[in-house]
Write an enzyme that holds these catalytic residues in place. Structure first.
Site, PDB file in Angstrom:
ATOM      1  N   HIS A 285      -5.264  -7.831   5.140  1.00  0.00           N
ATOM      2  CA  HIS A 285      -4.822  -7.552   4.142  1.00  0.00           C
ATOM      3  C   HIS A 285      -5.545  -7.173   2.824  1.00  0.00           C
ATOM      4  CE1 HIS A 285      -5.418 -12.045   3.355  1.00  0.00           C
ATOM      5  NE2 HIS A 285      -5.572 -11.539   2.106  1.00  0.00           N
TER       6      HIS A 285
ATOM      7  N   SER B 295     -10.151 -14.352   0.102  1.00  0.00           N
ATOM      8  CA  SER B 295      -9.797 -14.067   1.210  1.00  0.00           C
ATOM      9  C   SER B 295     -10.664 -13.290   2.103  1.00  0.00           C
ATOM     10  CB  SER B 295      -8.402 -13.157   1.068  1.00  0.00           C
ATOM     11  OG  SER B 295      -7.340 -13.910   0.597  1.00  0.00           O
TER      12      SER B 295
ATOM     13  N   ASP C 152      -5.029 -10.450  11.388  1.00  0.00           N
ATOM     14  CA  ASP C 152      -5.115 -10.356  10.093  1.00  0.00           C
ATOM     15  C   ASP C 152      -6.809 -10.231   9.867  1.00  0.00           C
ATOM     16  OD1 ASP C 152      -4.984  -9.800   7.365  1.00  0.00           O
ATOM     17  OD2 ASP C 152      -4.554 -12.073   6.519  1.00  0.00           O
TER      18      ASP C 152
END
Length: 531
Positions: free
Chosen positions: A262, A375, A293
């Site tokens: 993402h 992230s 992911d």
């Protein structure tokens, strides 16, 4: 001189009085008089008599006074010499010297200091000996000193869990020094036409940010524009604008980088900044997978980039210290520390880019601070090994962050490097949609059952279809075990492995029978039915 004469005159008068007293006492001895006198004063009784023109006293017995208590030592005379008054008696010039009371404040203060000293000694003794927690003291002693084995090595007790980070902050510093240079900052750019003018936030493309923190910026770019937005998009077509900020880490010295899918999803340009360099590298996305992911990038420039090692997440223990490094809110190489709170967590997030829910499984939970921008960054143990990839944080609670375990990454990293498809994890299912048996449904079906699952639809060529399971069949249980609701039956099926044989206990048209089938893989069917 006059004063001297007066004194002598007073003494003569006193002598005359003494002589008079003697004469009077002699008369009294003869028993001829009741008159008595004392000093210069005299009194006459009713039966008193006079002799030779004088009153004659009668002897009177006088009780002597009690002995006077001696004066205390605090009484002192007011002079070095004693003085006598005019009658020949000692003068009464006495002075009372009052004893000064001792200071009560000083006494209280000294008592307070003595009490504090005693309490301090007792607390220190209790802390050093752990007299109130003897078992903890024993465990801590073993953990600190270690037990010497037969081979001469020292091992710690497995039950000893340190209350503080071992060896202090030096461990975190060594982890940062070892792994920090391999952590990179990732910035993504996208053409404005493809982003629909909604690039007001660098975290717009982060579905985890929108899930945990809300879509605070997503539609703000279009608000109030009406029909003019299309014109602006057409005029700015092809212009690159910031899309997102994230983190990553180099796992191969030739420039291979791991990050979240993402972080780079929807980007036209990906830029990577390595610690110690000012100019970012332009990265190429080699492979990515939305279900896991994960994504692998490649940068060119040199063949000896700093790297970090992927460790074994299975060996990580709950309570073990972890260190997170990343770029939260754009602050490069921020370091946070915490413990591994739990393992095997599952969360579901709706992706804005795909419009489908993404389920994250087998996640590591940590209380190390993780924020938007973290992230893709590494979650490291105290040996500097990557145990997980930071992926999400809950804004509704303190200290709840999640990371993809390193063992999940190791299973697919080679396929991502070579841009090969990654097989999806098998999802057990039978190919039938179910609903609970309610009293209304039971009445319509004409059954006396009160619990069970009613088959609503069947997927073509699914295990349920091939086993001749039909709509309106009531599934009472499986393998002889009753399941009162459809959710209980679904949970049982999802715990089975693909290919496992099951026996469904059903009722059809008032008759009970068994149906044999094998559990299938939901990924082999395009249907979106639950079961």
């Amino acid at each position: 001189m006059d004063e001297f004469k007066n004194n002598n005159s007073g003494r003569r008068d006193d002598n005359d009085q003494v002589e008079s007293d003697k004469t009077t006492r002699q008369n009294d001895s003869n028993g001829s008089s009741y008159y008595y006198s004392y000093g210069p004063f005299s009194s006459v009784q009713s039966d008193g008599q006079r002799k030779d023109g004088k009153l004659v006293e009668k002897d009177v017995e006088i009780t002597p006074p009690q002995a006077v208590r001696p004066l205390p030592s605090s009484y002192h005379r007011a002079g070095a010499e004693q003085q006598q008054d005019g009658s020949g008696r000692n003068g009464g010039n006495w002075q009372f010297k009052q004893n000064k009371p001792k200071s009560q404040v000083k006494t209280i203060f000294l008592s307070f200091l003595a009490g504090m000293l005693v309490i301090t000694v007792l607390m220190y003794t209790a802390d050093r000996t752990n007299m109130f927690t003897p078992e903890t003291a024993l465990t801590s002693a073993v953990a600190e000193s270690g037990e010497t084995t037969n081979s001469g090595t020292t091992s710690q007790s497995p039950n000893a869990v340190p209350a503080v980070m071992p060896s202090g902050t030096a461990d975190v510093q060594s982890v940062v020094a070892k792994a920090g240079p391999a952590v990179v900052k990732i910035e993504t750019l996208a053409k404005q036409s493809s982003s629909s003018g909604r690039q007001s936030s660098p975290y717009y493309n982060d579905p985890l940010y929108q899930y945990f923190f809300g879509n605070q910026y997503g539609d703000s770019g279009n608000s109030g524009n009406n029909g003019s937005s299309n014109e602006n998009e057409g005029s700015n077509s092809g212009q690159l604008t910031p899309l997102g900020i994230g983190s990553g880490f180099i796992f191969d010295k030739t420039g291979y980088i791991l990050t979240n899918n993402h972080v780079v999803e929807g980007a036209n340009v990906v830029q990577v900044t390595v610690e110690g360099t000012n100019k970012p590298y332009e990265a190429k996305v080699l492979g990515k997978n939305a279900d896991l992911d994960l994504a692998v990038l490649k940068i060119e420039g040199k063949d000896n980039f700093p790297t970090v090692t992927l460790g074994n997440s299975e060996n990580a223990k709950v309570g073990e210290w972890m260190v997170a490094i990343g770029n939260p809110e754009g602050f490069e190489h921020s370091v946070t520390a915490g413990v591994l709170s739990a393992k095997e967590r599952t969360i579901t997030i709706n992706s804005e880019s795909t419009g489908k829910p993404t389920q994250y499984k087998h996640l590591i939970q940590t209380d190390a601070s993780i924020n938007p921008g973290n992230s893709g960054g590494p979650l490291l143990n105290l040996q500097g090994q990557v145990i997980g990839m930071n992926v999400a944080v809950s804004a509704d609670a303190q200290g709840i962050g999640f990371a993809i375990p390193s063992n999940t990454i190791l299973e697919v990293v080679d396929k991502l490097k070579n841009n090969q498809p990654i097989p999806k994890e098998p999802v057990p299912f039978i190919g039938a949609s179910l609903l609970n048996l309610s009293p209304e449904v039971a009445k319509e079906l004409g059954t006396t059952l009160t619990e069970g699952s009613v088959v609503r639809d069947i997927i073509y060529k699914s295990p349920a279809y091939q086993a001749d399971l039909r709509p309106y069949d009531v599934i009472i249980g499986a393998n002889g075990t009753p399941y009162s609701t459809s959710q209980e039956l679904i949970d049982f099926i999802q715990k089975q492995k693909v290919g496992t044989a099951l026996t469904l206990n059903i009722e059809r048209a008032g008759q009970k029978k068994d149906v044999q089938l094998k559990v299938g893989n939901k990924n082999d069917f395009s249907s979106t039915l639950q079961q």
